[in-house]
Design a protein around this motif. Structure first.
Motif, PDB file in Angstrom:
ATOM      1  N   LEU A 187      62.680  48.166  91.256  1.00 27.41           N
ATOM      2  CA  LEU A 187      63.674  48.734  90.355  1.00 27.41           C
ATOM      3  C   LEU A 187      63.083  49.278  89.064  1.00 27.41           C
ATOM      4  O   LEU A 187      63.820  49.676  88.180  1.00 27.41           O
ATOM      5  CB  LEU A 187      64.747  47.686  90.028  1.00 27.41           C
ATOM      6  CG  LEU A 187      65.523  47.173  91.234  1.00 27.41           C
ATOM      7  CD1 LEU A 187      66.478  46.066  90.829  1.00 27.41           C
ATOM      8  CD2 LEU A 187      66.267  48.308  91.907  1.00 27.41           C
TER       9      LEU A 187
ATOM     10  N   THR B 258      62.139  51.632  86.407  1.00 23.43           N
ATOM     11  CA  THR B 258      62.640  52.984  86.195  1.00 23.43           C
ATOM     12  C   THR B 258      61.734  53.785  85.266  1.00 23.43           C
ATOM     13  O   THR B 258      61.812  55.003  85.260  1.00 23.43           O
ATOM     14  CB  THR B 258      64.070  52.970  85.618  1.00 23.43           C
ATOM     15  OG1 THR B 258      64.086  52.268  84.388  1.00 23.43           O
ATOM     16  CG2 THR B 258      65.039  52.346  86.608  1.00 23.43           C
ATOM     17  N   THR B 259      60.884  53.112  84.500  1.00 24.85           N
ATOM     18  CA  THR B 259      59.988  53.806  83.571  1.00 24.85           C
ATOM     19  C   THR B 259      58.596  53.197  83.657  1.00 24.85           C
ATOM     20  O   THR B 259      58.444  51.981  83.560  1.00 24.85           O
ATOM     21  CB  THR B 259      60.497  53.679  82.117  1.00 24.85           C
ATOM     22  OG1 THR B 259      61.804  54.230  82.034  1.00 24.85           O
ATOM     23  CG2 THR B 259      59.587  54.394  81.149  1.00 24.85           C
TER      24      THR B 259
ATOM     25  N   SER C 186      63.032  54.264  92.665  1.00 30.77           N
ATOM     26  CA  SER C 186      63.957  54.162  91.527  1.00 30.77           C
ATOM     27  C   SER C 186      63.378  54.741  90.244  1.00 30.77           C
ATOM     28  O   SER C 186      64.058  54.778  89.228  1.00 30.77           O
ATOM     29  CB  SER C 186      64.334  52.701  91.291  1.00 30.77           C
ATOM     30  OG  SER C 186      64.986  52.175  92.415  1.00 30.77           O
ATOM     31  N   LEU C 187      62.139  55.189  90.287  1.00 27.92           N
ATOM     32  CA  LEU C 187      61.460  55.657  89.086  1.00 27.92           C
ATOM     33  C   LEU C 187      62.173  56.864  88.487  1.00 27.92           C
ATOM     34  O   LEU C 187      62.480  57.831  89.181  1.00 27.92           O
ATOM     35  CB  LEU C 187      60.017  56.013  89.435  1.00 27.92           C
ATOM     36  CG  LEU C 187      59.007  56.043  88.314  1.00 27.92           C
ATOM     37  CD1 LEU C 187      58.931  54.693  87.619  1.00 27.92           C
ATOM     38  CD2 LEU C 187      57.641  56.421  88.846  1.00 27.92           C
ATOM     39  N   LYS C 188      62.441  56.785  87.182  1.00 31.80           N
ATOM     40  CA  LYS C 188      63.082  57.895  86.466  1.00 31.80           C
ATOM     41  C   LYS C 188      62.122  58.587  85.513  1.00 31.80           C
ATOM     42  O   LYS C 188      62.259  59.771  85.244  1.00 31.80           O
ATOM     43  CB  LYS C 188      64.309  57.397  85.706  1.00 31.80           C
ATOM     44  CG  LYS C 188      65.417  56.974  86.627  1.00 31.80           C
ATOM     45  CD  LYS C 188      66.669  56.657  85.875  1.00 31.80           C
ATOM     46  CE  LYS C 188      67.750  56.300  86.879  1.00 31.80           C
ATOM     47  NZ  LYS C 188      69.050  56.220  86.278  1.00 31.80           N
ATOM     48  N   GLN C 189      61.156  57.833  84.973  1.00 31.51           N
ATOM     49  CA  GLN C 189      60.186  58.408  84.041  1.00 31.51           C
ATOM     50  C   GLN C 189      58.792  57.925  84.396  1.00 31.51           C
ATOM     51  O   GLN C 189      58.583  56.722  84.574  1.00 31.51           O
ATOM     52  CB  GLN C 189      60.513  58.006  82.607  1.00 31.51           C
ATOM     53  CG  GLN C 189      61.856  58.501  82.137  1.00 31.51           C
ATOM     54  CD  GLN C 189      62.173  58.042  80.721  1.00 31.51           C
ATOM     55  OE1 GLN C 189      61.478  57.224  80.134  1.00 31.51           O
ATOM     56  NE2 GLN C 189      63.240  58.579  80.163  1.00 31.51           N
TER      57      GLN C 189
ATOM     58  N   ASN D  26      64.725  60.324  92.130  1.00 34.11           N
ATOM     59  CA  ASN D  26      65.472  60.010  90.906  1.00 34.11           C
ATOM     60  C   ASN D  26      64.706  60.389  89.642  1.00 34.11           C
ATOM     61  O   ASN D  26      65.195  60.163  88.536  1.00 34.11           O
ATOM     62  CB  ASN D  26      65.812  58.521  90.859  1.00 34.11           C
ATOM     63  CG  ASN D  26      66.811  58.148  91.930  1.00 34.11           C
ATOM     64  OD1 ASN D  26      67.855  58.764  92.031  1.00 34.11           O
ATOM     65  ND2 ASN D  26      66.472  57.157  92.731  1.00 34.11           N
TER      66      ASN D  26
END
Length: 144
Positions: A29, A31-32, A53-56, A77
């Motif tokens: 999970l 995300t950054t 789930s990586l966003k950044q 994502n």
């Protein structure tokens, strides 16, 4: 309720001050990830493409070499990718065009080749995203 036992996967080995540390379980999970300014060398690990789930992702200002991994195109994502100020070569993978959530894309100051992929979000990126040497071109955002 989520089964937290199944929310961990993959492993990463880091060498810090000559000491190798292996992180056997990394939470999916995340995300950054910001690993900028660490003097990392070598290639971008293909396994990063499995962190769905990586966003950044920020790997800027290191000494990373080789190509930008096509597996980064699996990060559906991803909203921000910064690979600037490394020693990356080759072309920007076409798979990255399919990242429909990406809003920030920086690959400036590498040794990448043209052409720059076109389409989707790539139409929205300012040329400062690619500033520096790109193939035989020198892209600059400075005004003369």
């Amino acid at each position: 309720m989520r089964d937290l036992a199944n929310s961990y996967d993959y492993s990463v080995s880091l060498t810090l001050k000559g000491l190798e540390i292996e992180f056997v379980k990394i939470q999916r999970l995340f995300t950054t990830i910001n690993l900028s300014c660490n003097k990392f060398t070598g290639k971008i690990p293909r396994l990063i493409g499995k962190l769905k789930s990586l966003k950044q992702l920020n790997l800027s200002h290191n000494q990373l070499t080789g190509n930008i991994q096509q597996s980064l195109g699996n990060l559906s994502n991803l909203e921000s990718l910064n690979l600037s100020s490394n020693l990356l070569v080759g072309r920007i993978p076409m798979q990255l065009v399919d990242l429909t959530f990406i809003q920030v894309f920086w690959v400036s100051h590498n040794q990448l080749e043209v052409p720059i992929p076109e389409g989707n979000q790539f139409k929205t990126f300012d040329k400062s995203s690619y500033e520096g040497k790109l193939g035989n071109l020198w892209i600059s955002t400075r005004k003369m």
